[in-house]
Design a protein around this motif. Structure first.
Motif, short mmCIF file in Angstrom:
data_model
loop_
_atom_site.label_atom_id
_atom_site.label_comp_id
_atom_site.label_asym_id
_atom_site.label_seq_id
_atom_site.Cartn_x
_atom_site.Cartn_y
_atom_site.Cartn_z
N LEU A 235 0.92 2.76 -25.11
CA LEU A 235 2.29 2.39 -24.74
C LEU A 235 2.49 2.36 -23.23
O LEU A 235 3.61 2.08 -22.77
CB LEU A 235 3.28 3.37 -25.37
CG LEU A 235 3.21 3.53 -26.88
CD1 LEU A 235 4.21 4.59 -27.34
CD2 LEU A 235 3.49 2.21 -27.59
N PHE A 236 1.43 2.64 -22.44
CA PHE A 236 1.59 2.76 -21.00
C PHE A 236 0.56 1.92 -20.25
O PHE A 236 -0.53 1.65 -20.75
CB PHE A 236 1.44 4.23 -20.56
CG PHE A 236 2.55 5.12 -21.03
CD1 PHE A 236 3.71 5.26 -20.29
CD2 PHE A 236 2.44 5.81 -22.22
CE1 PHE A 236 4.74 6.07 -20.72
CE2 PHE A 236 3.47 6.63 -22.67
CZ PHE A 236 4.62 6.76 -21.92
N TYR A 237 0.95 1.54 -19.03
CA TYR A 237 0.05 0.84 -18.10
C TYR A 237 0.00 1.61 -16.78
O TYR A 237 1.01 2.16 -16.33
CB TYR A 237 0.52 -0.58 -17.83
CG TYR A 237 0.09 -1.57 -18.89
CD1 TYR A 237 -1.04 -2.35 -18.72
CD2 TYR A 237 0.83 -1.70 -20.07
CE1 TYR A 237 -1.44 -3.25 -19.70
CE2 TYR A 237 0.44 -2.60 -21.05
CZ TYR A 237 -0.70 -3.36 -20.86
OH TYR A 237 -1.10 -4.25 -21.83
N SER A 238 -1.18 1.62 -16.18
CA SER A 238 -1.36 2.21 -14.86
C SER A 238 -1.35 1.09 -13.83
O SER A 238 -2.14 0.14 -13.93
CB SER A 238 -2.69 2.98 -14.80
OG SER A 238 -2.93 3.46 -13.49
N LEU A 239 -0.44 1.17 -12.85
CA LEU A 239 -0.30 0.15 -11.81
C LEU A 239 -0.79 0.70 -10.47
O LEU A 239 -0.47 1.84 -10.12
CB LEU A 239 1.17 -0.28 -11.66
CG LEU A 239 1.76 -1.26 -12.65
CD1 LEU A 239 1.81 -0.66 -14.05
CD2 LEU A 239 3.16 -1.68 -12.21
N VAL A 287 1.18 4.26 -10.19
CA VAL A 287 2.21 4.75 -11.09
C VAL A 287 1.83 4.37 -12.51
O VAL A 287 1.15 3.37 -12.75
CB VAL A 287 3.62 4.17 -10.77
CG1 VAL A 287 4.11 4.68 -9.43
CG2 VAL A 287 3.61 2.65 -10.81
N VAL A 288 2.27 5.18 -13.47
CA VAL A 288 2.07 4.89 -14.89
C VAL A 288 3.45 4.62 -15.49
O VAL A 288 4.34 5.46 -15.38
CB VAL A 288 1.38 6.08 -15.61
CG1 VAL A 288 1.29 5.82 -17.11
CG2 VAL A 288 -0.01 6.30 -15.02
N VAL A 289 3.59 3.45 -16.12
CA VAL A 289 4.90 3.05 -16.63
C VAL A 289 4.78 2.63 -18.09
O VAL A 289 3.71 2.19 -18.54
CB VAL A 289 5.50 1.89 -15.81
CG1 VAL A 289 5.71 2.30 -14.37
CG2 VAL A 289 4.63 0.64 -15.91
N PRO A 290 5.87 2.73 -18.86
CA PRO A 290 5.86 2.25 -20.24
C PRO A 290 5.62 0.74 -20.28
O PRO A 290 5.96 0.02 -19.34
CB PRO A 290 7.25 2.60 -20.76
CG PRO A 290 7.78 3.64 -19.83
CD PRO A 290 7.16 3.35 -18.50
N LEU A 295 6.61 -5.47 -16.28
CA LEU A 295 7.01 -6.53 -15.35
C LEU A 295 8.12 -6.09 -14.40
O LEU A 295 8.04 -6.41 -13.19
CB LEU A 295 7.43 -7.78 -16.13
CG LEU A 295 7.61 -9.05 -15.29
CD1 LEU A 295 6.35 -9.34 -14.48
CD2 LEU A 295 7.97 -10.23 -16.17
N PRO A 296 9.17 -5.36 -14.85
CA PRO A 296 10.15 -4.87 -13.88
C PRO A 296 9.52 -4.00 -12.79
O PRO A 296 9.92 -4.07 -11.62
CB PRO A 296 11.12 -4.05 -14.74
CG PRO A 296 11.03 -4.68 -16.09
CD PRO A 296 9.59 -5.08 -16.24
N ALA A 297 8.53 -3.19 -13.16
CA ALA A 297 7.87 -2.35 -12.15
C ALA A 297 7.09 -3.20 -11.16
O ALA A 297 7.11 -2.94 -9.95
CB ALA A 297 6.94 -1.35 -12.83
N ILE A 298 6.39 -4.22 -11.66
CA ILE A 298 5.64 -5.11 -10.76
C ILE A 298 6.59 -5.84 -9.82
O ILE A 298 6.36 -5.94 -8.60
CB ILE A 298 4.81 -6.11 -11.59
CG1 ILE A 298 3.67 -5.38 -12.31
CG2 ILE A 298 4.23 -7.21 -10.69
CD1 ILE A 298 2.90 -6.24 -13.29
N SER A 308 -0.37 -6.75 -3.37
CA SER A 308 -0.98 -7.11 -4.65
C SER A 308 -0.79 -5.94 -5.61
O SER A 308 -0.64 -4.79 -5.18
CB SER A 308 -2.46 -7.45 -4.50
OG SER A 308 -3.18 -6.31 -4.02
N VAL A 309 -0.81 -6.24 -6.89
CA VAL A 309 -0.65 -5.20 -7.90
C VAL A 309 -1.71 -5.42 -8.97
O VAL A 309 -1.86 -6.53 -9.49
CB VAL A 309 0.75 -5.23 -8.56
CG1 VAL A 309 0.89 -4.09 -9.57
CG2 VAL A 309 1.84 -5.16 -7.50
N THR A 310 -2.46 -4.37 -9.30
CA THR A 310 -3.42 -4.44 -10.40
C THR A 310 -2.95 -3.50 -11.51
O THR A 310 -2.27 -2.51 -11.25
CB THR A 310 -4.83 -4.03 -9.95
OG1 THR A 310 -4.81 -2.67 -9.48
CG2 THR A 310 -5.34 -4.94 -8.86
N THR A 311 -3.32 -3.85 -12.75
CA THR A 311 -2.90 -3.05 -13.90
C THR A 311 -4.08 -2.74 -14.80
O THR A 311 -5.01 -3.53 -14.92
CB THR A 311 -1.82 -3.76 -14.73
OG1 THR A 311 -2.41 -4.89 -15.41
CG2 THR A 311 -0.67 -4.24 -13.86
#
Length: 335
Positions: A235-239, A287-290, A295-298, A308-311
């Motif tokens: 349920l989470f992604y690391s950005l 950061v780790v986000v739900p 997309l809002p976090a990016i 740049s942002v990697t996930t």
């Protein structure tokens, strides 16, 4: 002392269980597909037994099996909700989602609810016969019918394709499980009312086999930890993003200004050692986000200067303790 862990022997239940375990780093291996025992690589002193899901419920209740994966519908049918011999350890493993429903012929246009079925049962009785319900779940259906005021009926045990019972003439309506409703519609039936029960794959344990057995309980704890952490991690992604700033504090304030996007406990921030001479003042932020906030976090990181942002999808999220195991221990301590 070996932990006896039963899983479905074939079909979608077997495949989904094996996939879940493998995603947790636990691999089920057996010498050939006809064997009904296997080894669980990654969890010591554990023997995997392959059984029919209904048999898993019964053997866990007897204490012949310590732990098992089965369906909530089968537990509800075979043991009821008040059987202390079988403990539900994890109530949703994420697969085998089905509903137990009533279905009647599509030509019965005036029958759309459980109340209509109760009226229909009375009408059938006035004609000198009972409303016949074909089902593989007689205990569940009987309890439900009485609770809904459907008091005059006859249960017809179905072992084959229940959906065909009305067209074959040995039942008037059916109560059966469905995932999509396709088979029901293809047999000229329609669902009436809501689901009798909603079901999914669950992890159950034997009170008599686990209570007081520290070694087996430790293995159960490890299994619960891995399953919970893996299901949580999906349920989470690391950005990770590179942000400009005069200091860690300044970058930290920018990132945490949107509290809901600032990670589980807050961002990790470190200076970037630039490969370009004289290009300083950049910081790596993680950061780790739900998943729903990805997309809002990016977009927010871009807005505050991210180049740049990697996930990466998170594999596991471990908490201070396994919630499922804590509940199990509390149940085992009950007198």
């Amino acid at each position: 002392m070996t932990l006896r862990f039963a899983i479905p022997s074939k079909g979608s239940g077997y495949e989904a269980t094996v996939a879940l375990l493998e995603s947790c780093g636990l691999r089920v291996t057996r010498a050939n597909p006809r064997q009904y025992t296997a080894v669980l690589r990654g969890l010591p002193d554990t023997e995997v037994l392959l059984h029919r899901p209904a048999d898993i419920v019964l053997k866990v209740a007897e204490g012949a099996i310590d732990l098992g994966v089965t369906g909530y519908d089968l537990l509800h049918e075979l043991r009821g909700d008040d059987d202390d011999d079988v403990l539900t350890i994890i109530d949703d493993l994420g697969f085998w989602r089905v509903e137990l429903v009533f279905a009647v012929p599509q030509s019965w246009i005036d029958v759309t609810s459980w109340a209509d079925l109760a009226d229909l049962a009375v009408e059938f009785q006035s004609r000198g016969r009972r409303l016949r319900i074909a089902t593989k779940y007689p205990n569940t259906v009987r309890r439900f019918c009485y609770a809904q005021g459907i008091n005059v009926f006859e249960l017809v045990e179905s072992q084959g394709a229940t959906e065909a019972a009305p067209s074959l003439g040995y039942a008037d309506i059916i109560a059966d499980i469905t995932e999509t409703g396709t088979a029901i519609r293809e047999n000229q039936l329609k669902i009436v009312g809501g689901p009798l029960i909603r079901s999914q794959a669950i992890l159950i344990g034997s009170r008599r086999a686990l209570r007081g057995n520290r070694h087996r309980l430790e293995l159960v704890r490890q299994l619960c930890e891995l399953i919970e952490a893996r299901r949580r991690g999906r349920l989470f992604y690391s950005l990770t993003a590179n942000l400009p700033g005069a200091s860690v504090e300044e970058v930290g304030r920018k990132v945490t200004a949107r509290h809901e996007l600032a990670g589980l406990q807050g961002p990790t921030i470190a200076p970037v050692w630039s490969k370009f001479s004289g290009d300083s003042g950049w910081y790596a932020v993680n950061v780790v986000v739900p998943q729903e906030e990805l997309l809002p976090a990016i977009d927010y990181l871009r807005a505050i200067g991210a180049s740049s942002v990697t996930t990466v999808q998170v594999q596991h999220v471990f908490r201070a303790e396994s919630e499922a195991f804590a509940r199990l221990c509390a149940r085992l301590d009950e007198e």
